[in-house]
Design a protein around this motif. Structure first.
Motif, PDB file in Angstrom:
ATOM      1  N   SER B  62       0.844  -1.185   0.000  1.00  0.00           N
ATOM      2  CA  SER B  62       0.000   0.000   0.000  1.00  0.00           C
ATOM      3  C   SER B  62       0.874   1.227   0.000  1.00  0.00           C
ATOM      4  O   SER B  62       1.749   1.371   0.845  1.00  0.00           O
ATOM      5  CB  SER B  62      -0.895   0.001   1.225  1.00  0.00           C
ATOM      6  N   MET B  63       0.603   2.112  -0.954  1.00  0.00           N
ATOM      7  CA  MET B  63       1.445   3.293  -1.045  1.00  0.00           C
ATOM      8  C   MET B  63       0.938   4.423  -0.160  1.00  0.00           C
ATOM      9  O   MET B  63       1.510   5.490  -0.122  1.00  0.00           O
ATOM     10  CB  MET B  63       1.582   3.726  -2.488  1.00  0.00           C
ATOM     11  N   ARG B  64      -0.182   4.150   0.538  1.00  0.00           N
ATOM     12  CA  ARG B  64      -0.645   5.179   1.466  1.00  0.00           C
ATOM     13  C   ARG B  64      -1.224   4.523   2.708  1.00  0.00           C
ATOM     14  O   ARG B  64      -1.332   3.305   2.791  1.00  0.00           O
ATOM     15  CB  ARG B  64      -1.661   6.099   0.805  1.00  0.00           C
ATOM     16  N   THR B  65      -1.571   5.353   3.681  1.00  0.00           N
ATOM     17  CA  THR B  65      -2.198   4.851   4.899  1.00  0.00           C
ATOM     18  C   THR B  65      -3.498   5.630   5.098  1.00  0.00           C
ATOM     19  O   THR B  65      -3.741   6.617   4.408  1.00  0.00           O
ATOM     20  CB  THR B  65      -1.292   5.072   6.126  1.00  0.00           C
ATOM     21  N   MET B  66      -4.325   5.140   6.013  1.00  0.00           N
ATOM     22  CA  MET B  66      -5.584   5.820   6.312  1.00  0.00           C
ATOM     23  C   MET B  66      -5.540   6.326   7.742  1.00  0.00           C
ATOM     24  O   MET B  66      -5.153   5.593   8.645  1.00  0.00           O
ATOM     25  CB  MET B  66      -6.759   4.822   6.254  1.00  0.00           C
ATOM     26  N   ALA B  68      -7.914   7.939  10.995  1.00  0.00           N
ATOM     27  CA  ALA B  68      -9.287   7.712  11.458  1.00  0.00           C
ATOM     28  C   ALA B  68     -10.271   8.621  10.723  1.00  0.00           C
ATOM     29  O   ALA B  68     -11.383   8.213  10.401  1.00  0.00           O
ATOM     30  CB  ALA B  68      -9.367   7.932  12.968  1.00  0.00           C
ATOM     31  N   ASP B  69      -9.835   9.842  10.435  1.00  0.00           N
ATOM     32  CA  ASP B  69     -10.749  10.791   9.790  1.00  0.00           C
ATOM     33  C   ASP B  69     -11.106  10.381   8.368  1.00  0.00           C
ATOM     34  O   ASP B  69     -12.092  10.859   7.812  1.00  0.00           O
ATOM     35  CB  ASP B  69     -10.133  12.192   9.782  1.00  0.00           C
ATOM     36  N   GLU B  70     -10.278   9.527   7.770  1.00  0.00           N
ATOM     37  CA  GLU B  70     -10.561   9.106   6.400  1.00  0.00           C
ATOM     38  C   GLU B  70     -11.512   7.912   6.349  1.00  0.00           C
ATOM     39  O   GLU B  70     -11.909   7.480   5.272  1.00  0.00           O
ATOM     40  CB  GLU B  70      -9.257   8.747   5.680  1.00  0.00           C
ATOM     41  N   LEU B  71     -11.841   7.344   7.509  1.00  0.00           N
ATOM     42  CA  LEU B  71     -12.712   6.173   7.521  1.00  0.00           C
ATOM     43  C   LEU B  71     -14.167   6.596   7.295  1.00  0.00           C
ATOM     44  O   LEU B  71     -14.541   7.746   7.517  1.00  0.00           O
ATOM     45  CB  LEU B  71     -12.569   5.424   8.845  1.00  0.00           C
TER      46      LEU B  71
END
Lengths: 491, 105, 474
Positions: B62-66, B68-71
């Motif tokens: 995965s080239m990015r992470t998430m 909490a606000d993106e959930l």
């Protein structure tokens, strides 16, 4: 289409000026498809009703003086692995021969939102697994530059559709080169954007960490137009990038390549590449230098790991993604078992063995092996590390270069039956496209010449993660100063 | 770990069981040979020292992470109708998918 | 049969109390016709992608914090592969090498606690029903958010396993994470159990127990398994590594499958879901949402309200119950009767009506009013129950209920005198006996008046009227 402009940009402009009528465009395209496609085999089916209804609405809005979207009147083909509501979506597989989509893929929805006209679904290698479109369970697709030449793959139908003027833009998907390579073999321009740039919701998965929705068109300018409309975050796709690409405006900023740093990685510009291809791409690099580009010789040592890493990761993810085809919830169910007699294991095994073609089965087994107990540390995990190493090397190169160049395909289109049978040789054919896939960086293929017998040759341009505009800008300037992309097949 | 060269009929059968794919007798040897060729060729990765660079394999997938606000916000939406849910099912009864009797995996 | 030490570890699944599923916006509901709570994502339709639910991560984080686990700021979803018709994608999205939380513990007795190995988030599977025409698949439950809590093998007897589940449920409920109802399936438990010779530190061959659908079943199944394994070993046999299903009606477990070859789940990081990166602010915010935990609450009730162990345990079994108790006290009720009425009257009555405490038709102020009327003797124990039953049905004030029921005390002499006169006329011997000094004979007269007034006569007034009337007559 002799009376109409053929690039998407020109069509949309003419539509907005009131010089064209969308219903006429759709009718003309459907007629052209009806007359040429039985031989070419680019389309699996056409969306006559959908396209006509959308065209009628568009014309009404134009008459009512409403402003039209940037893709107004642009006829678009979409690959068979992208969902269009109420249409079949089979991903080239017998497994999904009757699967009807309940919704439209985000990437296509956005095109219709911008007044594009979806016209039909294009043939492809089964689940994207192949480089000639021959693994499609449904039909053979032929290269317009020679009916006995393969069109490339897996987005072979999309490449042929654009090359034969059956549509202005065709949407493809690119996991390891599936947009770029058929674009190269069919003499059109193809873009694999940065991973995550165009949402995947509604794209039937092959390998999720590599799958990119891409497009094929006649010019880089058209691809920039497409990317502006299709990109941007989608709440339904957690891997989509937060920012949309706005690239069209960048194209007007340059008419030459002064100061652009061009890297030519040795590993991708020599070994394994046909002489004719190398000659043509070197000439293109020279022309780019003449346009002001600053050409830098450079190295990408991990490129040698790209094919093994790609095939181990892609097949491990594919084995996982394709586990959903179990003959229970949708898709092919074997008729050889009687639910009241057999076990569900028999039904699933039989349904999968009948529904998947040989290449898909081979890749599922390879991916199962790579991720299975006792082997995953040596194969899957090593492949992840190799991918990381390659990503790091690319990042380092892009500190010194703006764009990297190489041939797209080591050969021009081979004849049917003339290409390698053994899988390793076939997989090595992807050596030049899989590095950008593993790195998730934008990569574009554009025509840059032809072989002595007239088969298209293409140059690949790659840029830093997120810098889709760089490859489009370079290709646009190149196309302003060259004619390769204008060459048409005799049909 | 067995040597990769040891891709034999047993391993093919095991992989087939894991993947729920049955390879017909007459295609088994061809498939075995193909897999073996690929596995041997791809073993080069196992012989390369990637650890030296201190790379994190997780970052490769995965080239990015998430954050909490993106959930997704926990809001329920009206789901598709039963007919839509079952629209592509090969066999249905009593508003359910139907499959052959299940034997414990 | 004391030659062996029992070693038990538990794997508990708790349904997180979200409105929508873990990866889709389909509603979560315990009931519903088959396949009416199913989004495209839950069928794993070609082209769909999971969308992780923020609330699920919040609730799982709260559960972990309440259990003393350490939140992992970097966690990742992984795919666990196996084919089964209740698993539409051919894999379950779970967490593998990077779970949400590690460690923690649960008290399982005086000075005894069981360490937790980890807590991770995963999706539930669908439901299968076996019929003559084949197996029916209902995906309403598929994709519902669960937290799986895995204990270390620290439990040494079935009773401790029971306590573990009890305490775990209490904490999870308190943290507002789940209602943990084993009968409804919002809490599920598998147990691993093995025996080893006393004094040994090498675990024996372990057996996995499934189909444990209530706390009692967990207890019974483990006790059975201790006996079974002890008998096997005593007879010189070997325990087989297997999964056994508990059949409560038979009181025995039966082998479901052997575990000689561990299943190969081929875990892969889910490429559709970027790793989740939480920050300290998020964790702190979740910690603040948890509030007081059951053990702290029990201590507070003991100290503030001088309640017994039994009372505080009953009040702290559930956050809502304790909160309700505190509302009662705040509305003026005394602690002890408030506790008794809440636990012994209100909760059973609500259970009978299949209502939750928060849906109670009697408000805390209403019940407090009733308790005050009881305390000042406006109501007797008997009439108070009639008022209570009325309140459950009508939702009026206690005073209004008393009027509605005609239950007000007869405490004015004018109303009571005729009844007293009538009683004396009816039982002249009793009146004479009282007059002659046999004081207890007055009880018969009182009883008669009470019967006629259905207990409404004010006892003090009745006593004095009887005496004055008898004295005046004699």
């Amino acid at each position: 289409m002799s009376t109409s402009p053929t690039t998407a940009t020109a069509i949309a402009k003419a539509m907005r000026n009131g010089d064209l009528c969308a219903v006429d465009i759709v009718q003309a395209q459907l007629q052209r498809i009806a007359s040429l496609d039985p031989e070419l085999g680019a389309f699996c089916s056409t969306f006559d009703d959908r396209a006509t209804a959308n065209a009628v609405r568009l014309d009404e809005r134009q008459k009512a003086g409403e402003s039209l979207g940037p893709l107004a009147g642009v006829v678009i083909g979409s690959k068979d692995n992208l969902l269009v509501e109420n249409e079949l979506a089979s991903a080239g597989s017998r497994m999904l021969s009757t699967f009807r989509a309940p919704f439209t893929a985000t990437s296509l929805q956005r095109l219709e939102l911008h007044d594009g006209l979806l016209i039909g679904r294009t043939n492809m290698d089964e689940f994207g697994m192949g480089s000639t479109t021959e693994t499609s369970a449904f039909q053979k697709t032929r290269n317009p530059f020679g009916k006995d030449l393969v069109p490339g793959g897996s987005s072979g139908g999309s490449a042929v559709a654009v090359a034969a003027d059956l549509c202005a833009i065709a949407i493809g998907s690119d996991t390891g080169g599936s947009v770029r390579q058929p674009a190269a073999l069919c003499g059109v321009t193809g873009l694999k954007p940065t991973y995550g740039r165009v949402p995947r919701y509604g794209l039937i998965a092959y390998a999720s960490s590599l799958d990119c929705v891409g497009a094929l068109a006649r010019t880089a300018e058209d691809l920039a137009l497409w990317l502006d409309c299709a990109s941007g975050q989608d709440p339904a796709d957690a891997t989509s990038l937060p920012t949309p690409a706005t690239v069209s405006h960048m194209l007007a900023e340059r008419s030459d390549l002064k100061g652009v740093r061009i890297g030519v990685p040795r590993e991708l510009n020599g070994e394994g590449v046909d002489d004719e291809v190398l000659t043509a791409t070197q000439a293109a690099v020279a022309q780019i230098r003449d346009l002001g580009g600053e050409v830098i010789d450079c190295a990408l040592p991990s490129a040698k790991h790209a094919v093994p890493a790609y095939y181990l990761l892609a097949t491990a993810e594919a084995a996982s993604n394709l586990a959903r085809y179990d003959g229970v919830h949708y898709g092919n169910r074997t008729e050889q078992t009687d639910p009241s007699q057999q076990s569900s294991i028999d039904t699933t095994t039989q349904s999968r063995s009948e529904g998947f073609g040989a290449e898909v089965q081979l890749r599922i087994l390879l991916g199962t092996f790579a991720s299975s107990y006792g082997y995953s540390a040596q194969f899957y995990e090593r492949a992840r590390l190799a991918r990381r190493a390659l990503q790091r090397e690319f990042a380092q190169l892009f500190e010194r270069c703006d764009v990297l160049l190489s041939p797209t395909s080591p050969t021009a289109a081979p004849h049917f039956g003339d290409h390698e049978e053994d899988p390793l040789a076939r997989y090595m054919w992807d050596a030049l496209t899989v590095p950008a896939s593993l790195a998730g960086i934008p990569a574009l293929s554009m025509p840059c010449g032809q072989t002595a017998d007239g088969r298209p040759i293409a140059l690949q341009a790659m840029a830093k993660h997120g810098h889709d505009g760089h490859v489009l800008q370079l290709a646009h300037v190149f196309q302003m100063h060259s004619q390769h992309h204008l060459r048409r097949p005799q049909l | 770990m067995p040597k990769p060269q040891a891709i034999d009929a047993n391993l093919i059968a095991h992989l087939g069981e894991l993947a729920r794919i049955r390879v017909p007798e007459d295609r088994q040897e061809e498939l075995r040979a193909k897999l073996q060729q690929l596995v041997v060729a791809f073993s080069t990765l196992a012989e390369t020292d990637f650890e030296a660079a201190g790379d994190d394999a997780n970052a490769a997938t995965s080239m990015r992470t998430m954050t909490a606000d993106e959930l997704r916000k926990d809001t329920a939406e009206t789901p598709p109708s039963v007919d839509q849910v079952l629209a592509n099912a090969p066999q249905t009864a009593a508003h359910c998918f139907v499959v052959a009797r299940v034997v414990e995996p | 049969m004391t030659g062996y030490t029992t070693v038990i570890g538990l794997e508990v699944h708790v349904q997180l109390g979200t409105n929508s599923k873990l990866f889709s916006p389909a509603p979560v509901a315990a009931l519903g016709d088959p396949n009416t709570r199913v989004h495209h994502v839950d069928i794993g339709l070609p082209g769909v992608l999971p969308r992780p639910n923020r609330r699920a991560i919040e609730l799982a984080t709260r559960a972990a914090l309440a259990l003393g686990s350490e939140i992992q700021l970097y966690s990742e979803f992984a795919r666990k592969h196996y084919f089964y018709p209740d698993l539409p994608k051919g894999y379950q999205i779970s967490q593998f090498d990077l779970p949400l939380a590690l460690g923690g513990s649960v008290v399982i007795g005086e000075g005894r606690s069981c360490r937790l190995h980890r807590l991770h988030v995963e999706e539930d599977a669908g439901k299968l029903t076996h019929t003559a025409i084949g197996t029916l698949v209902d995906l309403n439950r598929a994709g519902v958010a669960l937290a799986e809590i895995v204990s270390e093998p620290d439990i040494r007897e079935p009773k401790e396993a029971h306590t573990f589940l009890h305490r775990l449920r209490e904490v999870i409920r308190f943290a507002g994470v789940s209602d943990c109802d084993m009968e409804l399936g919002s809490m599920r438990c598998d147990a691993n159990i093995s025996l080893m010779p006393i004094g040994s530190d090498t675990y024996g061959t372990k057996v996995e127990l499934k189909n444990l659908n209530s706390m009692k079943m967990v207890h019974r199944a483990l006790e059975y398994e201790v006996r079974r394994q002890t008998a096997v070993l005593a007879a010189g046999g070997k325990v087989i590594a297997e999964t056994r299903g508990w059949h409560d009606e038979l009181g025995e477990s039966r082998s479901m499958r052997s575990k000689e070859t561990a299943p190969d789940y081929r875990y892969l990081p889910d490429p559709d879901l970027p790793p989740i990166v939480l920050d300290e602010a998020f964790v702190t915010a979740q910690r603040e949402q948890i509030g007081e935990l059951p053990e702290d609450r029990r201590n507070r009730y003991r100290q503030t309200h001088c309640l017994s162990d039994q009372d505080v345990t009953a009040l702290a079994q559930d956050r809502d119950i304790g909160d309700w108790f505190e509302l009662l006290v705040a509305a003026g009720a005394d602690a002890k009767p408030a506790c008794n009425w809440l636990i012994e009257e209100l909760l059973p009555a609500l259970r009978e009506r299949k209502l939750k405490l928060l849906q109670s038709p009697i408000s805390a102020t209403g019940l407090a009013e009733l308790l005050t009327l009881l305390k000042d003797k406006t109501l007797t124990q008997k009439t108070s129950r009639l008022v209570f039953a009325h309140l459950l049905e009508t939702n009026v004030s206690a005073k209004q209920a008393i009027k509605d029921l005609g239950l007000g005390k007869i405490d004015d002499p004018a109303s009571l005198q005729p009844l007293v006169d009538a009683a004396i006329a009816e039982m002249p011997q009793a009146a004479r006996a009282v007059a002659a000094g046999t004081d207890r004979a007055i009880d018969a007269l009182k009883g008669l008046v009470m019967r006629k007034t259905r207990g409404r006569a004010d006892p003090g007034l009745l006593d004095s009227l009887l005496r004055t009337t008898i004295a005046a007559n004699s």
